[in-house]
Design an enzyme around this catalytic site. Structure first.
Site, mmCIF file in Angstrom:
data_model
loop_
_atom_site.group_PDB
_atom_site.id
_atom_site.type_symbol
_atom_site.label_atom_id
_atom_site.label_comp_id
_atom_site.label_asym_id
_atom_site.label_seq_id
_atom_site.Cartn_x
_atom_site.Cartn_y
_atom_site.Cartn_z
ATOM 1 N N LYS A 81 -13.042 9.266 180.452
ATOM 2 C CA LYS A 81 -13.310 10.688 180.197
ATOM 3 C C LYS A 81 -13.872 11.317 181.464
ATOM 4 O O LYS A 81 -14.739 10.715 182.121
ATOM 5 C CB LYS A 81 -14.307 10.803 179.034
ATOM 6 C CG LYS A 81 -14.579 12.239 178.585
ATOM 7 C CD LYS A 81 -15.528 12.284 177.378
ATOM 8 C CE LYS A 81 -15.716 13.701 176.860
ATOM 9 N NZ LYS A 81 -16.611 13.783 175.692
ATOM 10 N N SER A 83 -14.904 16.760 171.744
ATOM 11 C CA SER A 83 -14.502 17.118 173.086
ATOM 12 C C SER A 83 -13.651 16.043 173.775
ATOM 13 O O SER A 83 -12.913 16.347 174.706
ATOM 14 C CB SER A 83 -15.726 17.390 173.950
ATOM 15 O OG SER A 83 -16.473 16.196 174.129
ATOM 16 N N SER A 118 -17.989 14.107 169.173
ATOM 17 C CA SER A 118 -16.870 14.128 170.128
ATOM 18 C C SER A 118 -16.113 12.825 170.296
ATOM 19 O O SER A 118 -15.108 12.801 171.009
ATOM 20 C CB SER A 118 -17.359 14.572 171.490
ATOM 21 O OG SER A 118 -17.429 15.957 171.511
HETATM 22 N N1 GLN Z 1 -18.144 19.759 168.715
HETATM 23 C C1 GLN Z 1 -19.507 19.590 169.066
HETATM 24 C C2 GLN Z 1 -19.923 20.661 170.043
HETATM 25 O O1 GLN Z 1 -19.133 21.484 170.322
HETATM 26 C C3 GLN Z 1 -19.744 18.224 169.604
HETATM 27 C C4 GLN Z 1 -19.358 18.047 171.006
HETATM 28 C C5 GLN Z 1 -19.673 16.674 171.518
HETATM 29 O O2 GLN Z 1 -19.954 15.759 170.755
HETATM 30 N N2 GLN Z 1 -19.668 16.555 172.827
HETATM 31 O O3 GLN Z 1 -20.996 20.688 170.511
#
Ligand code: GLN
Length: 497
Positions: free
Chosen positions: A79, A160, A184
């Site tokens: 990532k 994400s 995410s």
């Molecule tokens: N969807 C969540 C957010 O927008 C989680 C994102 C994540 O876990 N990095 O914050």
């Protein structure tokens, strides 16, 4: 040679060990697959075939001299939130375009020390803020899955870590790293029909991982099955003196837990997760999971997590608060983009205005607001107190059960562009995942079935702190019962062609 991309990480490691093929061969097969499919999917922000081929050649040499590591010769994706020495690391933001770290994150260093090969840096939501990958400054990732209704709409891989999940699903790498601040890893794993593990906060070092919300961020793994995700996680885990929140605990052989039957496990079903308006397909897959575990000898118990309803509001106060503080460092002086102004203040303003996307700006503003003198007690401190109550709920529940079973997401993958009109709609995606981060617990998502539209659905297992093994054990039982063999529509189409 393209068959090599269909191997699981565990199978690839075995094949390499038996010298059925070399690391160069399996790495080349993946590079070809990336060249063939990734222009359409956009999983990789930066492809690093030269590095991969060099690492693979070195790996083959090590193997020949009898010095093979745990992931020796296996090509994986990283990532683009993990700093990689000399390789552009963007966090999917314009503000970090061209940023080449001078050091290696602990996670990538550990993976390389175990012999893993890096195919490239995977796309994500900007600074990992999002649930659909649409906030990436490098274009959104397209899921390799399609609905079977002929609509042909491009679907989101989730976020994400959407690039990681889509790449593993489309065979553009054997496995991939991810991070999970509020879901995410688990949400994109569910959307893409693969396994994802978010370990206990402190299990994996955050050193060299671009920070979003430091008290919630945790790195973890994706694989096409739980064994693969468990293997990658083992390599990533362990004490690191460079991260003061990283715990000095022995790292178990996570994959070994898959061999244990769930017999005798007490599986908690939280009644508060039956949220209003939950689609029937989610309700049904959850019930299937319950039935599968019961059939294997687990005991099902009802548990209550009464503060669940505060999970999203608390998360969307704490995460932006920490983000506004963490992202203060992007000032046009030290990293990446710089837009000159007439003085220092204007340089900051112009750089940040040009460098950050809308969602990141929204979070910085919300975060600055909840931390401001007049509102700190009303929002931030209150959220911290409720966060403690959320943890207490889990600790109370774990007096009655060993593991909690819940859906991973409130729906299957949605189309790109859907849920974009109102940020709250997008935030609702995280309803089943954020409390786990707020409490610092381990959680995983395992593919459990396919809905009527042909899209994957995932089930989530949540464990006690440091007890990844029990969620993997229970997850393994679901994996065996579900026998998820569906492959993404894109690969089916290629096969037929
Ligand atoms: N969807 C969540 C957010 O927008 C989680 C994102 C994540 O876990 N990095 O914050």
């Amino acid at each position: 040679m393209s068959d090599l991309t269909n191997l699981s990480l565990a199978e690839a490691a075995k094949g390499l060990e038996k010298k059925e093929f070399s690391s160069l061969e399996i790495t080349k097969a993946h590079i070809e697959q990336i060249e063939k499919l990734d222009d359409g999917l956009n999983c990789y922000i930066t492809r690093t075939p030269e590095i991969a081929l060099k690492q693979a050649a070195e790996s083959d040499k090590r193997r020949a001299s009898g010095k093979a590591g745990y992931l020796e010769g296996c090509p994986i994706g990283i990532k683009d939130l993990f700093c990689t020495d000399g390789v552009q690391t963007t966090a999917a933001s314009k503000i970090l375009e061209g940023f080449k770290p001078q050091y290696e994150s602990t996670v990538t260093a550990k993976l390389f020390a175990d012999g893993a090969v890096m195919l490239g840096k995977l796309n994500l939501d900007e600074f990992a803020m999002g649930s659909s990958n649409t906030t990436s400054a490098y274009g959104n990732v397209i899921s390799p899955w399609k609905r079977n209704d002929g609509s042909n709409a491009d679907l989101t891989p989730g976020g994400s870590s959407g690039g990681s999940a889509a790449a593993v699903s489309a065979r553009l790498c054997l496995a991939a790293t991810g991070t999970d601040t509020g879901g995410s890893i688990r949400q994109p794993a569910a959307f893409c029909g693969i396994a994802g593990i978010k370990p206990t906060y402190g299990r994996v070092s955050r050193w060299g991982v671009v920070a979003f919300a430091s008290s919630l961020d945790q790195a973890g793994s994706f694989g096409r099955n739980l064994e693969d995700a468990a293997m990658l996680l083992k390599s990533m885990s362990g004490f690191d003196p460079k991260d003061s929140t990283c715990a000095d605990k022995p790292v178990p052989d996570f994959a070994a837990a898959l061999k244990q039957s769930p017999k005798g496990l007490k599986v908690g079903i939280p009644k508060e997760y039956r949220v209003e308006g939950m689609p029937k397909e989610i309700e049904d897959i959850w019930q299937k999971g319950i039935d599968w575990l019961k059939a294997e000898g687990a005991e099902i118990v009802d548990v209550s997590l009464p503060h669940t309803k505060y999970g999203l509001p608390v998360y969307y106060i704490i995460a932006p608060a920490e983000c506004s503080s963490n992202l203060a460092r992007y000032d046009g002086v030290r990293y990446g983009l710089r837009v000159d102004g007439k003085d220092l203040n204007e340089t900051y303003e112009k750089t940040r205005a040009a460098g950050f996307g809308d969602e990141v700006k929204r979070r910085i503003m919300v975060g600055s607001y909840v931390l401001s003198a007049g509102y700190y007690d009303a929002y931030y401190i209150k959220a911290q107190k409720v966060r403690r109550l959320i943890l207490n709920d889990f600790l109370e529940a774990y007096k009655q059960c060993d593991v909690i079973l819940a859906p991973s997401t409130p729906s299957a993958a949605f189309a790109i562009g859907e849920n974009e009109d109102d940020p709250i709609k997008m935030y609702l995606n995280d309803v089943f995942t954020v409390t786990v981060n707020l409490a610092g617990l381990p959680g995983l998502s395992v593919p459990a079935g396919i809905n009527e539209q042909g899209l994957p659905l995932g089930l989530q297992l949540i464990g006690r702190p440091w007890d990844e093994e029990t969620i993997i054990r229970a997850g393994g039982a679901i994996e065996r019962a579900a026998n998820f063999t569906a492959i993404p529509s894109l690969l089916k189409a290629k096969k037929a062609a």
